[in-house]
Design an enzyme around this catalytic site. Structure first.
Site, PDB file in Angstrom:
ATOM      1  N   SER A 200       0.845  -1.189   0.000  1.00 25.20           N
ATOM      2  CA  SER A 200       0.000   0.000   0.000  1.00 25.20           C
ATOM      3  C   SER A 200       0.885   1.245   0.000  1.00 25.20           C
ATOM      4  O   SER A 200       2.094   1.152   0.153  1.00 25.20           O
ATOM      5  CB  SER A 200      -0.896   0.012   1.236  1.00 25.20           C
ATOM      6  OG  SER A 200      -1.580  -1.220   1.352  1.00 25.20           O
ATOM      7  N   GLU A 203      -1.235   6.911  -1.620  1.00 26.34           N
ATOM      8  CA  GLU A 203      -1.392   8.328  -1.282  1.00 26.34           C
ATOM      9  C   GLU A 203      -0.044   8.979  -0.956  1.00 26.34           C
ATOM     10  O   GLU A 203       0.021  10.113  -0.502  1.00 26.34           O
ATOM     11  CB  GLU A 203      -2.336   8.479  -0.082  1.00 26.34           C
ATOM     12  CG  GLU A 203      -3.816   8.478  -0.462  1.00 26.34           C
ATOM     13  CD  GLU A 203      -4.286   7.236  -1.173  1.00 26.34           C
ATOM     14  OE1 GLU A 203      -3.988   6.131  -0.690  1.00 26.34           O
ATOM     15  OE2 GLU A 203      -4.935   7.352  -2.226  1.00 26.34           O
ATOM     16  N   TRP A 253      -4.248  -3.316  -2.462  1.00 22.40           N
ATOM     17  CA  TRP A 253      -4.881  -3.264  -1.142  1.00 22.40           C
ATOM     18  C   TRP A 253      -5.570  -4.567  -0.774  1.00 22.40           C
ATOM     19  O   TRP A 253      -6.237  -4.636   0.258  1.00 22.40           O
ATOM     20  CB  TRP A 253      -5.918  -2.139  -1.110  1.00 22.40           C
ATOM     21  CG  TRP A 253      -5.387  -0.782  -1.392  1.00 22.40           C
ATOM     22  CD1 TRP A 253      -5.317  -0.163  -2.607  1.00 22.40           C
ATOM     23  CD2 TRP A 253      -4.836   0.146  -0.445  1.00 22.40           C
ATOM     24  NE1 TRP A 253      -4.757   1.084  -2.461  1.00 22.40           N
ATOM     25  CE2 TRP A 253      -4.464   1.303  -1.148  1.00 22.40           C
ATOM     26  CE3 TRP A 253      -4.629   0.107   0.947  1.00 22.40           C
ATOM     27  CZ2 TRP A 253      -3.891   2.420  -0.528  1.00 22.40           C
ATOM     28  CZ3 TRP A 253      -4.066   1.219   1.561  1.00 22.40           C
ATOM     29  CH2 TRP A 253      -3.699   2.360   0.821  1.00 22.40           C
ATOM     30  N   ASN A 271      -5.541   3.488  -7.047  1.00 26.30           N
ATOM     31  CA  ASN A 271      -5.571   4.750  -7.783  1.00 26.30           C
ATOM     32  C   ASN A 271      -4.207   5.153  -8.316  1.00 26.30           C
ATOM     33  O   ASN A 271      -3.172   4.704  -7.851  1.00 26.30           O
ATOM     34  CB  ASN A 271      -6.100   5.869  -6.873  1.00 26.30           C
ATOM     35  CG  ASN A 271      -5.208   6.081  -5.662  1.00 26.30           C
ATOM     36  OD1 ASN A 271      -5.373   5.421  -4.653  1.00 26.30           O
ATOM     37  ND2 ASN A 271      -4.240   6.986  -5.750  1.00 26.30           N
ATOM     38  N   ASP A 314      -9.546   8.934  -7.497  1.00 22.48           N
ATOM     39  CA  ASP A 314      -9.233   7.972  -6.429  1.00 22.48           C
ATOM     40  C   ASP A 314     -10.093   6.715  -6.561  1.00 22.48           C
ATOM     41  O   ASP A 314     -10.467   6.106  -5.564  1.00 22.48           O
ATOM     42  CB  ASP A 314      -9.436   8.629  -5.046  1.00 22.48           C
ATOM     43  CG  ASP A 314      -8.719   7.882  -3.925  1.00 22.48           C
ATOM     44  OD1 ASP A 314      -7.868   7.029  -4.226  1.00 22.48           O
ATOM     45  OD2 ASP A 314      -9.040   8.143  -2.750  1.00 22.48           O
ATOM     46  N   ARG A 341     -14.635   0.987  -7.121  1.00 25.47           N
ATOM     47  CA  ARG A 341     -15.156   2.166  -6.427  1.00 25.47           C
ATOM     48  C   ARG A 341     -16.131   2.943  -7.299  1.00 25.47           C
ATOM     49  O   ARG A 341     -16.869   3.786  -6.830  1.00 25.47           O
ATOM     50  CB  ARG A 341     -13.994   3.074  -6.017  1.00 25.47           C
ATOM     51  CG  ARG A 341     -13.240   2.525  -4.844  1.00 25.47           C
ATOM     52  CD  ARG A 341     -12.480   3.634  -4.146  1.00 25.47           C
ATOM     53  NE  ARG A 341     -11.660   3.086  -3.093  1.00 25.47           N
ATOM     54  CZ  ARG A 341     -10.619   3.714  -2.565  1.00 25.47           C
ATOM     55  NH1 ARG A 341     -10.267   4.910  -3.008  1.00 25.47           N
ATOM     56  NH2 ARG A 341      -9.939   3.163  -1.594  1.00 25.47           N
TER      57      ARG A 341
END
Ligand SMILES: [Cu+2]
Length: 688
Positions: A200, A203, A253, A271, A314, A341
């Protein structure tokens, strides 16, 4: 004689099958490999229940006729591990031979007697509590097992193997450094001597990858980067001569799935980075927001399907991929599906990555400054959540999915939390349905310029839900042969990032609820058949197992930081012989957007634009005493302020870069505040 012949025949047939599928005779753990290739039964030995990630159990003792009688068999508290506002409890317990293994948001592992709940051994990770590169709650999504070991990733980016009997560390392998923005949150997958782990950090400007480690030693056998280096496949989807792809995210993830017959390992990617700023990364940006197939032994690329081109919303593919076999137009097909998403389920042929039901590239609105992709893939069938936002006062524009934005915020649904976030999507071969958890939430999307700094947040914008707007969820059965809704529940709470579910041959879907309820539904009709209050946010996916002829369903109940559900350290097991009744309900999670997450104490400074995030208050929630002051300092690049929300009882005014103002709180109360020029920024002060 008959049984003798029978076993000879069986042995010969088994050998035949073994040689047909090319299984090596030297499999490191033949028993685990065999169990992984079947649906879960008496034991639940990997996060997704088996190599398919279907989360489907063949157990039937608890079924639609008797589930109403289900009660708690035991409940165990895990000694305060993962208790605190920063944590989430998202792991599925594993069970083998009457022993349960569970991992908490602090990467601590416990072995329990699966029949009684008694703790047998403990592993305390001792991970650095100062890790600053955790994106979205301190979390671990679970374990894998094989060769007498338990495998998991830690938030400090190490993969760890423990002895299943003792909990002692067998090996630890750093696959990256957390200081460089990496962490591990997904449960790994074990199969045939290898441990597959995602990473991960999407971000934090990292380069995503899948890593395969030797289960015996932790040695890294291969890694496949989800972002291409110069000249590699997909490098033409990034601007030439730049290194934007080297920090383009595409992290993993979720737990991979594996088809041993095809020899392929499958996973989905997150993302693009920076999340909301596509201005410098013209192109489709492979392999962000994609489903990928690699050769399981070597990591060689086989196929990919990108769900969102040039992602600026995202829109991770964060939920685990699911393998399933079906019949479409009279032909048997090997399927793979993932709930994105975006609110759609993407259903492909897992042999070649081509759509099974149909996914059409359609033109979408354009914003030249964001270098938006001309078209996006739109699955045929139904979305599980609304894909258009409603207007909100203070916001100029409300729009639908794939609407671009620049520096004036645009309200869009789904938000960057989904649709479906990390929550898994079970599949029942009995009903032929996927069970899809969904989140309904507004995202207020805006881009800002961001500078890459190693180990710092690198998101380039915001997608906050405007304070005061409604949030809810859906739970949807999707027919795998049509991608259409079979039945759907609207739910009071967001489910896309919690409220995990699993399904049984007893005709039941069990799902947790962020308000602490544990619920059984008729898998065919969706009818609610049973509900039980666990006392803590029930956001982890449940599992099924059997000990001494008694069948159980178990769920970790410890809440979720992003959901704002009640934190805790409980594991519950239920059976038809159970005697325990429900607990009192915990405080329910928010259904209206506002600040969430840990509440800081002993703080006297709020940094506006802190942690390299322009539109942020850091910390966003604080608790102070009556008469104390808070100093608001603008460390961002733009003018910002803090103004009490709705009543404007206090106000710093808009302050230039470097400006600061102290506010003294003389009355007790709960104060929300926003930045007036940027109303999607908000914080909270609790004065006691
Ligand atoms: Cu501001």
């Amino acid at each position: 004689m008959r049984s003798h012949l029978g076993s000879w025949f069986l042995a010969t047939a088994t050998l035949g099958i073994l040689s047909l599928v090319g299984l090596p005779a030297w499999a490191a753990d033949a028993e685990i490999d065999r169990m992984l290739r079947s649906p879960a039964g008496k034991d639940w030995i990997t996060n997704g229940g088996g190599l398919t990630n279907q989360r489907y159990s063949t157990l039937t003792q608890i079924n639609t006729d008797n589930v109403g009688k289900l009660k708690g068999a035991w409940m165990t508290r895990l000694k305060g591990s993962g208790v605190g506002g920063k944590y989430s409890f998202e792991a599925s317990p594993l069970v083998k031979d009457g022993i349960m293994y569970v991992i908490t948001g602090n990467d601590d592992v416990f072995a329990l007697n699966a029949k009684t709940g008694e703790i047998l051994w403990e592993y305390w990770s001792g991970i650095d509590q100062k890790i600053s590169t955790v994106c979205c709650g301190w979390v671990n999504r679970g374990l894998a097992m094989g060769e007498g070991l338990l495998f998991f990733g830690q938030l400090d980016a190490q993969v760890v193997a423990l002895d299943m009997k003792t909990g002692k560390v067998k090996w630890k392998m750093p696959i990256e450094k957390w200081e460089n923005g990496f962490s591990i949150t997904s449960a790994p997958l074990y199969y045939d001597g290898l441990v597959y782990s995602g990473i991960s950090g999407g971000e934090f400007g990292v380069r995503g990858r899948l890593t395969a480690l030797d289960a015996k030693t932790g040695e890294i056998k291969w890694r496949w980067y989800t972002l291409p280096g110069p000249g590699e496949l997909g490098s033409d989807t990034w601007p030439p001569g730049t290194d934007h792809s080297m920090r383009g995210g595409a992290t993993i993830w979720n737990t991979p799935a594996l088809d041993p017959d095809l020899g392929l390992v499958y996973f989905a990617t997150g993302n693009c980075g920076p999340d909301y700023d596509g201005s410098m990364r013209e192109g489709d940006n492979l392999f962000c927001a994609s489903m990928v197939a690699l050769k399981a032994k070597t990591g060689e690329y086989v196929w990919h399907f990108q769900q969102v081109h040039h992602d600026i919303w995202d829109y991770d593919a964060a939920s685990p991929v699911v393998l399933f076999d079906t019949v479409i137009d009279g032909k048997p097909r090997k399927g793979i599906a993932e709930a994105g998403r975006t609110g759609w389920v993407y259903i492909l042929d897992r042999t070649d990555g081509k759509p099974l039901i149909g996914i059409d590239e359609k033109p979408v609105p354009q914003e030249p400054r964001q270098k938006t992709a001309k078209t996006q893939p739109i699955p045929r069938g139904d979305a599980t959540v609304p894909q258009c936002a409603s207007p909100v006062p203070g916001f100029e524009k409300a729009a639908c999915i794939f609407e671009p934005f620049w520096e004036t915020p645009v309200l869009i649904q789904p938000s960057g939390l989904g649709g479906t976030n990390w929550s898994p999507m079970p599949y029942s071969p009995q009903t032929g349905y996927f069970y899809v958890p969904g989140t309904i939430r507004n995202g207020s999307f805006a881009r800002f310029g961001d500078t890459f700094k190693l180990g710092q947040r690198y998101v380039g914008g915001t997608q906050a839900a405007p304070i005061g707007t409604q949030m809810s969820g859906t739970f949807t059965a999707i027919d795998a042969t049509t991608n259409k809704i079979a039945w759907q529940h609207t739910t009071p709470y967001r489910l896309g990032g919690g409220g995990g579910s699993s399904v049984t041959a007893g005709g039941l879907v069990f799902r947790g609820d962020p308000d602490g309820s544990f619920i059984a539904l008729d898998a065919k009709t969706g009818k609610e058949l049973w509900r039980f209050q666990t006392g803590f946010g029930a956001d982890a996916p449940p599992v099924f197992y059997e000990v001494d002829g008694e069948q159980f369903v178990a769920i970790a109940a410890g809440g979720n930081q992003l959901q704002g559900s009640a934190n805790g350290d409980a594991v519950w097991a239920f059976s038809l012989k159970g005697q325990l009744g429900p607990l009192y309900p915990p405080p329910p999670p928010q259904t209206v957007a506002g600040p969430v997450g840990p509440i800081a104490s002993g703080v006297n400074t709020i940094r506006i634009g802190g942690n390299n995030v322009e539109y942020s208050f850091v910390p966003s929630r604080v608790r102070i005493k009556k008469g104390e002051s808070l100093n608001f300092v603008n460390v961002g690049d733009l003018p910002h302020g803090a103004t009490a929300w709705q009543k404007a009882e206090w106000d710093t005014g808009v302050m230039p870069k470097g400006g600061e103002k102290s506010i003294t709180f003389v009355e007790t109360g709960n104060y929300y505040y926003i930045c007036l020029p940027h109303p999607w920024m908000y914080g909270q002060v609790i004065v006691e």
